[in-house]
Design a protein around this motif. Structure first.
Motif, mmCIF file in Angstrom:
data_model
loop_
_atom_site.group_PDB
_atom_site.id
_atom_site.type_symbol
_atom_site.label_atom_id
_atom_site.label_comp_id
_atom_site.label_asym_id
_atom_site.label_seq_id
_atom_site.Cartn_x
_atom_site.Cartn_y
_atom_site.Cartn_z
ATOM 1 N N LEU A 1 57.892 0.721 60.537
ATOM 2 C CA LEU A 1 58.557 1.779 59.772
ATOM 3 C C LEU A 1 59.099 1.226 58.457
ATOM 4 C CD1 LEU A 1 59.712 4.634 59.416
ATOM 5 C CD2 LEU A 1 61.689 3.894 60.788
ATOM 6 N N LEU A 2 59.744 0.063 58.503
ATOM 7 C CA LEU A 2 60.274 -0.541 57.273
ATOM 8 C C LEU A 2 59.156 -0.865 56.294
ATOM 9 C CD1 LEU A 2 63.033 -2.879 58.725
ATOM 10 C CD2 LEU A 2 63.377 -0.801 57.380
ATOM 11 N N ASP A 3 58.040 -1.361 56.802
ATOM 12 C CA ASP A 3 56.905 -1.638 55.921
ATOM 13 C C ASP A 3 56.363 -0.359 55.299
ATOM 14 O OD1 ASP A 3 56.693 -4.356 55.722
ATOM 15 O OD2 ASP A 3 55.125 -4.564 57.218
ATOM 16 N N ALA A 4 56.286 0.707 56.091
ATOM 17 C CA ALA A 4 55.794 1.982 55.553
ATOM 18 C C ALA A 4 56.715 2.488 54.445
ATOM 19 C CB ALA A 4 55.681 3.019 56.674
ATOM 20 N N ILE A 5 58.011 2.370 54.660
ATOM 21 C CA ILE A 5 58.982 2.789 53.643
ATOM 22 C C ILE A 5 58.845 1.916 52.398
ATOM 23 C CG2 ILE A 5 61.449 2.908 53.081
ATOM 24 C CD1 ILE A 5 61.884 3.597 56.096
ATOM 25 N N ALA A 6 58.686 0.611 52.599
ATOM 26 C CA ALA A 6 58.570 -0.317 51.469
ATOM 27 C C ALA A 6 57.343 -0.017 50.626
ATOM 28 C CB ALA A 6 58.522 -1.758 51.977
ATOM 29 N N VAL A 7 56.230 0.232 51.264
ATOM 30 C CA VAL A 7 54.986 0.511 50.532
ATOM 31 C C VAL A 7 55.068 1.866 49.844
ATOM 32 C CG1 VAL A 7 52.522 0.945 50.780
ATOM 33 C CG2 VAL A 7 53.560 -0.993 51.950
ATOM 34 N N ALA A 8 55.642 2.864 50.520
ATOM 35 C CA ALA A 8 55.764 4.202 49.931
ATOM 36 C C ALA A 8 56.690 4.192 48.732
ATOM 37 C CB ALA A 8 56.273 5.194 50.977
ATOM 38 N N LEU B 1 51.242 1.598 43.463
ATOM 39 C CA LEU B 1 50.197 1.040 44.314
ATOM 40 C C LEU B 1 49.038 2.023 44.393
ATOM 41 C CD1 LEU B 1 52.226 -0.406 47.309
ATOM 42 C CD2 LEU B 1 51.091 -1.684 45.506
ATOM 43 N N PRO B 2 47.809 1.535 44.411
ATOM 44 C CA PRO B 2 46.679 2.459 44.524
ATOM 45 C C PRO B 2 46.708 3.155 45.873
ATOM 46 C CG PRO B 2 45.954 0.188 44.762
ATOM 47 C CD PRO B 2 47.399 0.153 44.389
ATOM 48 N N PRO B 3 46.309 4.430 45.909
ATOM 49 C CA PRO B 3 46.301 5.130 47.188
ATOM 50 C C PRO B 3 45.295 4.473 48.134
ATOM 51 C CG PRO B 3 45.252 6.450 45.477
ATOM 52 C CD PRO B 3 45.811 5.234 44.821
ATOM 53 N N ARG B 4 45.632 4.488 49.405
ATOM 54 C CA ARG B 4 44.735 3.919 50.398
ATOM 55 C C ARG B 4 43.732 4.965 50.841
ATOM 56 N NH1 ARG B 4 48.846 0.369 54.085
ATOM 57 N NH2 ARG B 4 49.587 -0.905 52.387
ATOM 58 N N THR B 5 42.500 4.559 50.965
ATOM 59 C CA THR B 5 41.477 5.456 51.444
ATOM 60 C C THR B 5 41.507 5.466 52.964
ATOM 61 O OG1 THR B 5 40.122 4.901 49.544
ATOM 62 C CG2 THR B 5 39.014 5.962 51.393
ATOM 63 N N LEU B 6 41.632 6.631 53.533
ATOM 64 C CA LEU B 6 41.641 6.747 54.976
ATOM 65 C C LEU B 6 40.261 7.168 55.461
ATOM 66 C CD1 LEU B 6 45.016 8.620 55.522
ATOM 67 C CD2 LEU B 6 44.570 6.182 55.607
ATOM 68 N N ARG B 7 39.848 6.614 56.565
ATOM 69 C CA ARG B 7 38.556 6.946 57.144
ATOM 70 C C ARG B 7 38.761 7.253 58.619
ATOM 71 N NH1 ARG B 7 34.550 2.587 58.213
ATOM 72 N NH2 ARG B 7 33.331 3.642 59.751
ATOM 73 N N TYR B 8 38.266 8.376 59.060
ATOM 74 C CA TYR B 8 38.391 8.794 60.445
ATOM 75 C C TYR B 8 37.146 8.370 61.201
ATOM 76 C CZ TYR B 8 38.649 11.971 64.438
ATOM 77 O OH TYR B 8 38.678 12.495 65.680
ATOM 78 N N VAL B 9 37.341 7.669 62.311
ATOM 79 C CA VAL B 9 36.226 7.234 63.150
ATOM 80 C C VAL B 9 36.491 7.767 64.546
ATOM 81 C CG1 VAL B 9 34.975 5.275 64.109
ATOM 82 C CG2 VAL B 9 35.931 5.121 61.805
ATOM 83 N N GLU B 10 35.543 8.501 65.088
ATOM 84 C CA GLU B 10 35.695 9.065 66.422
ATOM 85 C C GLU B 10 34.696 8.418 67.359
ATOM 86 O OE1 GLU B 10 35.124 13.415 68.453
ATOM 87 O OE2 GLU B 10 36.154 13.298 66.527
ATOM 88 N N GLU C 1 65.987 3.105 50.857
ATOM 89 C CA GLU C 1 64.608 2.715 50.567
ATOM 90 C C GLU C 1 64.569 1.340 49.891
ATOM 91 O OE1 GLU C 1 61.735 4.365 47.276
ATOM 92 O OE2 GLU C 1 61.827 5.751 48.971
ATOM 93 N N HIS C 2 65.474 1.135 48.951
ATOM 94 C CA HIS C 2 65.540 -0.142 48.248
ATOM 95 C C HIS C 2 65.815 -1.287 49.219
ATOM 96 C CE1 HIS C 2 66.443 -3.062 45.136
ATOM 97 N NE2 HIS C 2 67.599 -3.292 45.729
ATOM 98 N N ARG C 3 66.755 -1.083 50.116
ATOM 99 C CA ARG C 3 67.093 -2.142 51.076
ATOM 100 C C ARG C 3 65.980 -2.345 52.095
ATOM 101 N NH1 ARG C 3 73.644 -2.137 51.785
ATOM 102 N NH2 ARG C 3 74.097 -2.238 49.565
#
Length: 139
Positions: A94-101, A106-115, A28-30
């Motif tokens: 994937l690397l960005d997702a791991i880096a952010v996680a 970091l503040p949680p991201r608000t998810l919004r579902y749009v159909e 994760e660090h790398r």
């Protein structure tokens, strides 16, 4: 034809998203280091924003380490230079997702579902996860 990198990245991404794989602390660090090095704006969104993942950065990530043989990212990174542009993009995401996680502050991201046929009217990042089927209204 699907290349080796695409197969490896698809499997690892699916395991990560579904909680079947969590990178080891050093992995994760790398991943965070790779994301920061590739950043075009010195932020953590560098890879997703068009940053470059260089061969030198990958080699540095894979330098000898006692736990390298157990890292699931290692085969993906070894295959990266020869992968298709689509597969490389998946690895960068994937690397960005791991880096952010890896940054719990970091503040949680608000998810919004749009159909469909509703419109997405925000300026946040969006992901299209579907498509039309014969006989459906024009989106």
């Amino acid at each position: 034809m699907t290349d080796e990198l695409h197969l490896l990245a698809d499997a690892l991404t699916a395991d990560y998203v579904n909680g079947r794989w969590k990178p080891e602390a050093t992995e994760e660090h790398r991943a965070r280091i790779l994301s920061a090095q590739a950043s075009t704006d010195a932020g953590l969104d560098g890879l997703a924003a068009g940053g470059v993942l260089s061969t030198e950065s990958i080699e540095q990530m894979l330098r000898p380490h006692p736990e390298l043989s157990s890292w699931r990212l290692a085969p993906v990174l070894r295959a990266y230079p020869d992968g298709s542009p689509d597969a490389q993009a998946l690895v960068r995401e994937l690397l960005d997702a791991i880096a952010v996680a890896g940054f719990p502050l970091l503040p949680p991201r608000t998810l919004r579902y749009v159909e469909a046929p509703a419109r997405h009217d925000g300026d946040a990042v969006s992901i299209f996860l579907g498509g039309g089927i014969t006989g459906c209204p024009n989106w």
